[in-house]
Structure formats: C-alpha cells, structure tokens
Write a protein that holds these residues in place. Structure first.
Motif, PDB file in Angstrom:
ATOM      1  N   ASP A 142       0.817  -1.207   0.000  1.00  0.00           N
ATOM      2  CA  ASP A 142       0.000   0.000   0.000  1.00  0.00           C
ATOM      3  C   ASP A 142       0.857   1.265   0.000  1.00  0.00           C
ATOM      4  OD1 ASP A 142       0.939  -0.616   2.491  1.00  0.00           O
ATOM      5  OD2 ASP A 142      -0.856  -0.005   3.567  1.00  0.00           O
ATOM      6  N   HIS A 143       2.176   1.125   0.062  1.00  0.00           N
ATOM      7  CA  HIS A 143       3.060   2.283   0.001  1.00  0.00           C
ATOM      8  C   HIS A 143       3.261   2.750  -1.441  1.00  0.00           C
ATOM      9  CE1 HIS A 143       5.126   0.582   3.889  1.00  0.00           C
ATOM     10  NE2 HIS A 143       3.843   0.857   4.052  1.00  0.00           N
ATOM     11  N   ARG A 144       2.881   1.950  -2.389  1.00  0.00           N
ATOM     12  CA  ARG A 144       3.112   2.281  -3.794  1.00  0.00           C
ATOM     13  C   ARG A 144       2.143   3.367  -4.256  1.00  0.00           C
ATOM     14  NH1 ARG A 144       6.393  -1.643  -5.969  1.00  0.00           N
ATOM     15  NH2 ARG A 144       6.466  -3.643  -4.858  1.00  0.00           N
ATOM     16  N   SER A 145       2.533   4.050  -5.337  1.00  0.00           N
ATOM     17  CA  SER A 145       1.651   5.037  -5.951  1.00  0.00           C
ATOM     18  C   SER A 145       0.681   4.337  -6.894  1.00  0.00           C
ATOM     19  CB  SER A 145       2.478   6.053  -6.735  1.00  0.00           C
ATOM     20  OG  SER A 145       3.087   5.421  -7.857  1.00  0.00           O
ATOM     21  N   VAL A 146      -0.335   5.061  -7.329  1.00  0.00           N
ATOM     22  CA  VAL A 146      -1.285   4.511  -8.294  1.00  0.00           C
ATOM     23  C   VAL A 146      -0.548   4.102  -9.568  1.00  0.00           C
ATOM     24  CG1 VAL A 146      -3.294   5.028  -9.736  1.00  0.00           C
ATOM     25  CG2 VAL A 146      -3.225   5.816  -7.351  1.00  0.00           C
ATOM     26  N   ARG A 147       0.390   4.928 -10.007  1.00  0.00           N
ATOM     27  CA  ARG A 147       1.144   4.603 -11.226  1.00  0.00           C
ATOM     28  C   ARG A 147       1.958   3.323 -11.048  1.00  0.00           C
ATOM     29  NH1 ARG A 147       2.432   7.069 -15.764  1.00  0.00           N
ATOM     30  NH2 ARG A 147       1.403   8.987 -15.059  1.00  0.00           N
ATOM     31  N   GLU A 148       2.597   3.173  -9.894  1.00  0.00           N
ATOM     32  CA  GLU A 148       3.382   1.965  -9.651  1.00  0.00           C
ATOM     33  C   GLU A 148       2.492   0.726  -9.607  1.00  0.00           C
ATOM     34  OE1 GLU A 148       7.122   3.662  -6.995  1.00  0.00           O
ATOM     35  OE2 GLU A 148       5.175   3.315  -6.042  1.00  0.00           O
ATOM     36  N   CYS A 149       1.328   0.848  -9.011  1.00  0.00           N
ATOM     37  CA  CYS A 149       0.388  -0.279  -8.975  1.00  0.00           C
ATOM     38  C   CYS A 149      -0.073  -0.640 -10.385  1.00  0.00           C
ATOM     39  CB  CYS A 149      -0.815   0.063  -8.096  1.00  0.00           C
ATOM     40  SG  CYS A 149      -0.455   0.145  -6.324  1.00  0.00           S
ATOM     41  N   ALA A 150      -0.375   0.367 -11.187  1.00  0.00           N
ATOM     42  CA  ALA A 150      -0.814   0.123 -12.559  1.00  0.00           C
ATOM     43  C   ALA A 150       0.272  -0.604 -13.343  1.00  0.00           C
ATOM     44  CB  ALA A 150      -1.178   1.442 -13.234  1.00  0.00           C
ATOM     45  N   GLU A 151       1.538  -0.202 -13.175  1.00  0.00           N
ATOM     46  CA  GLU A 151       2.642  -0.851 -13.879  1.00  0.00           C
ATOM     47  C   GLU A 151       2.775  -2.308 -13.465  1.00  0.00           C
ATOM     48  OE1 GLU A 151       6.009   1.548 -13.010  1.00  0.00           O
ATOM     49  OE2 GLU A 151       5.491   3.124 -14.468  1.00  0.00           O
ATOM     50  N   LEU A 152       2.608  -2.592 -12.171  1.00  0.00           N
ATOM     51  CA  LEU A 152       2.707  -3.973 -11.703  1.00  0.00           C
ATOM     52  C   LEU A 152       1.586  -4.839 -12.265  1.00  0.00           C
ATOM     53  CD1 LEU A 152       3.679  -3.433  -7.960  1.00  0.00           C
ATOM     54  CD2 LEU A 152       5.078  -4.514  -9.722  1.00  0.00           C
ATOM     55  N   ILE A 153       0.396  -4.257 -12.423  1.00  0.00           N
ATOM     56  CA  ILE A 153      -0.751  -5.004 -12.942  1.00  0.00           C
ATOM     57  C   ILE A 153      -0.693  -5.113 -14.463  1.00  0.00           C
ATOM     58  CG2 ILE A 153      -3.292  -4.989 -13.110  1.00  0.00           C
ATOM     59  CD1 ILE A 153      -3.284  -3.607 -10.353  1.00  0.00           C
ATOM     60  N   GLY A 154       0.011  -4.151 -15.102  1.00  0.00           N
ATOM     61  CA  GLY A 154       0.141  -4.187 -16.552  1.00  0.00           C
ATOM     62  C   GLY A 154      -0.907  -3.387 -17.291  1.00  0.00           C
ATOM     63  N   VAL A 155      -1.396  -2.307 -16.668  1.00  0.00           N
ATOM     64  CA  VAL A 155      -2.385  -1.432 -17.310  1.00  0.00           C
ATOM     65  C   VAL A 155      -1.938   0.005 -17.113  1.00  0.00           C
ATOM     66  CG1 VAL A 155      -4.287  -3.058 -16.929  1.00  0.00           C
ATOM     67  CG2 VAL A 155      -3.804  -1.307 -15.204  1.00  0.00           C
ATOM     68  N   THR A 156      -2.621   0.935 -17.776  1.00  0.00           N
ATOM     69  CA  THR A 156      -2.324   2.346 -17.582  1.00  0.00           C
ATOM     70  C   THR A 156      -2.993   2.843 -16.305  1.00  0.00           C
ATOM     71  OG1 THR A 156      -4.262   3.116 -18.784  1.00  0.00           O
ATOM     72  CG2 THR A 156      -2.269   2.660 -20.086  1.00  0.00           C
ATOM     73  N   PRO A 157      -2.490   3.931 -15.703  1.00  0.00           N
ATOM     74  CA  PRO A 157      -3.150   4.486 -14.514  1.00  0.00           C
ATOM     75  C   PRO A 157      -4.614   4.840 -14.777  1.00  0.00           C
ATOM     76  CG  PRO A 157      -0.961   5.412 -14.747  1.00  0.00           C
ATOM     77  CD  PRO A 157      -1.212   4.616 -15.996  1.00  0.00           C
ATOM     78  N   GLY A 158      -4.913   5.345 -15.970  1.00  0.00           N
ATOM     79  CA  GLY A 158      -6.290   5.688 -16.294  1.00  0.00           C
ATOM     80  C   GLY A 158      -7.185   4.467 -16.328  1.00  0.00           C
ATOM     81  N   HIS A 159      -6.675   3.384 -16.920  1.00  0.00           N
ATOM     82  CA  HIS A 159      -7.464   2.150 -16.976  1.00  0.00           C
ATOM     83  C   HIS A 159      -7.694   1.595 -15.574  1.00  0.00           C
ATOM     84  CE1 HIS A 159      -8.975  -1.487 -19.060  1.00  0.00           C
ATOM     85  NE2 HIS A 159      -8.485  -2.117 -17.999  1.00  0.00           N
ATOM     86  N   LEU A 160      -6.646   1.649 -14.749  1.00  0.00           N
ATOM     87  CA  LEU A 160      -6.783   1.173 -13.370  1.00  0.00           C
ATOM     88  C   LEU A 160      -7.828   1.986 -12.618  1.00  0.00           C
ATOM     89  CD1 LEU A 160      -5.849  -0.564 -10.987  1.00  0.00           C
ATOM     90  CD2 LEU A 160      -4.062   1.135 -10.556  1.00  0.00           C
ATOM     91  N   THR A 161      -7.783   3.298 -12.772  1.00  0.00           N
ATOM     92  CA  THR A 161      -8.740   4.159 -12.080  1.00  0.00           C
ATOM     93  C   THR A 161     -10.165   3.850 -12.507  1.00  0.00           C
ATOM     94  OG1 THR A 161      -7.112   5.928 -11.822  1.00  0.00           O
ATOM     95  CG2 THR A 161      -9.440   6.553 -11.701  1.00  0.00           C
TER      96      THR A 161
END
Length: 316
Positions: free
Chosen positions: A215-234
């Motif tokens: 949970d320390h990661r940023s939204v962008r870092e989470c999106a990269e780990l999942i393999g999607v863009t931050p916008g798609h994740l949101t």
C-alpha cells in the motif's frame, strides 16, 4: 502464494523488527493441499494465540464455547458463542483473556481457491465484518458444515480436495447471506462489476494492496505492476468499488498505521517508517487528516498494546 505455507515445526516469522509475528499455514508434506481444518486442539496452540499476529492465509472460526474477547485490528468482540469469525491475510488479531475456547477452525491459502477465484473478493468483504453472532438454526447448519470440512480433511480420501473446495464455497456463500453491517448480503462472487476485464483489474489491485507494504506504492506503480495504464486502473477500480485507487491506497496505509500503533510499542517515528513515510511530521498530518486524531492521541485511546518484538516481547 509463495511463502504462505511451511512444514510443521517451522517458527513463525517477523519480516521486520517490531512487526507482529506472521503465521504461515503448516503443511504435513511439501505437496499437500494448502488447507487445514479441525478443532482448536487439533489445529494447535497458535490457533488460540493471545498475542497480536498476522496470517498469510485465511482463517474461518466457528466458536461454540468460551469467554473473553477476540480482537481484530481495531475492534474488540466479546465472546458470547455461537460466533463465526473470518480473518483475512494481513489483519492483526488475537484472543484476549480467552477461557474454555472451543470450536472448529478452517485454514486455507489463496492457492486453494482454484475453482472460484472470485471468492477472494467475497472473503475480503467478509473480512470487513469479521465477527458474526449466529442464531440457533444458523449455528446448527454451520456446525454441520464445519464438521464435514474437518472430517473430509482428516480422512483424506481420494478426491478430498474437490470436496473441500465445494464445502468451503457453500460456507462462504451462506456466510455472505448472514445479516450484519458490512457488504451487501445478497452480493455473490463474480456478480456485477467483478465480471469481465475491469473486474479482474480491480480484483488484482485489491490483492496487491492487501499485501503488507504494497500500500506504500503510488497509483502509477500499482498500474505498472498489474500491466495497465493508470487511467485504466482508475476506471476499473471506480467501476468495481465506486472509489478511486488513490482513496483505497490512503485507506490501506492508514489501516496499517493504526494496526502498528495499537499492536506494537514502536515509536511514532518508527510507525511512520513502517507505513512508508520518510517524514514523521508529514505522517502525523496525513494520519490526522484521515482519522481526525494525531497518532499519539489515537494510540492513547486504544488499550491492549503489548510489547513489540523489537522491544523483546512475545515471540511465536
């Protein structure tokens, strides 16, 4: 999940000094099914642990007798059996002043949820209301089902893992129907926004931030780990939960800080570092904004802290 199981006799782990011990599921053999069920006595003394600890696995407990209390994160629940308790990986819990504690315990890892992966989302919702008091008929049905799980596990007959997964699914769906605060009792795994690609992305995000430290990661870092863009994740997370990933990340960080404040004797500066804040002053502002209290005030108004491992306290 890798590292979530161990062989009998392996000591529980504290990933970092000061953190509560982490219990992993003991397997009799390396290739055993990641599942166990039985009475408190059969599962072992750690099933009654009186010190704060986390699990790498799910635990469902049908409490049929006992006095005292069960503490899960910030909530203290008085024992007035019969109860059903659901503890999910990452939550901190303990049994407080428990006497005569009896019942059936079911333990399993995420890897066991092969047939119905959507049950992970259901379990997380159940973890938001981890203590359910059962009426007479529900208690009787639950007791029969828990006994079947323990018996099937104990016999280990051919095909027992398939039977265990089927019985566990019945238990989860029935538990989700029980009235009480928290998730919609009528919602089932795989329904609505959990279906399709968006649901899969939201599910992976929820699993990611449920891991301690993620949970320390940023939204962008989470999106990269999942393999999607931050916008798609949101978009996916908003469709599934009605909230943004940023809000959920802040809630997860706040929850972890609260667990450390009431479950250890770490200093405020140490808690800040554990929660991913380099600046203790910023952590204090963040915590006050999210909870309405300073970290020190929050800790002062919660009893039951025990010495942390770093301070030479209880070791599992």
């Amino acid at each position: 999940m890798r590292g979530s199981t161990v062989l009998p006799g392996t000591p529980c782990a504290a990933p970092r000094a000061g953190d509560p011990p982490v219990h992993r599921l003991e397997l009799r053999l390396p290739d055993d099914v990641p599942f166990a069920a039985g009475s408190f006595d059969a599962v072992g003394p750690l099933s009654r642990a009186a010190f704060p600890h986390r699990h790498t696995f799910y635990e469902i407990v049908h409490v049929t007798a006992g006095t005292g209390a069960h503490v899960v994160d910030l909530a203290r629940w008085e024992l007035r059996p019969p109860h059903l308790a659901v503890i999910v990986p990452g939550q901190v819990h303990r049994w407080e002043d428990a006497r005569g504690l009896d019942g059936t315990v079911v333990l399993f890892t995420e890897d066991f949820l092969l047939d119905h992966p959507g049950d992970r989302a259901l379990l997380r919702r159940l973890g938001e209301r981890p203590w359910l008091t059962l009426d007479g008929p529900t208690h009787a049905r639950t007791a029969r089902l828990m006994a079947e799980l323990a018996e099937e596990y104990g016999h280990g007959d051919p095909g027992f893992a398939t039977v265990l997964r089927s019985l566990l699914r019945v238990l989860l769906v029935r538990t989700a129907r029980l009235p009480g605060p928290g998730p919609d009792a009528g919602a089932g795994p795989g329904d609505g926004a959990q279906a399709g690609r968006a649901g899969a992305v939201a599910e992976e995000f929820a699993r990611l931030i449920a891991r301690t430290g993620e949970d320390h990661r940023s939204v962008r870092e989470c999106a990269e780990l999942i393999g999607v863009t931050p916008g798609h994740l949101t978009a996916a997370v908003r469709a599934a939960t009605g909230r943004t990933p940023g809000v959920l990340l802040r809630e997860a960080r706040t929850r972890e800080a609260q667990r450390l404040l009431i479950g250890t004797d770490l200093s405020i500066h140490q808690v800040a570092r554990r929660a991913g804040f380099d600046d203790p002053a910023y952590f204090c502002r963040f915590f006050r904004r999210e909870t309405g209290r300073s970290p020190g005030d929050f800790r002062k108004h919660h009893d039951g802290r025990v010495p942390s491992l770093e301070g030479g306290g209880v070791r599992a």
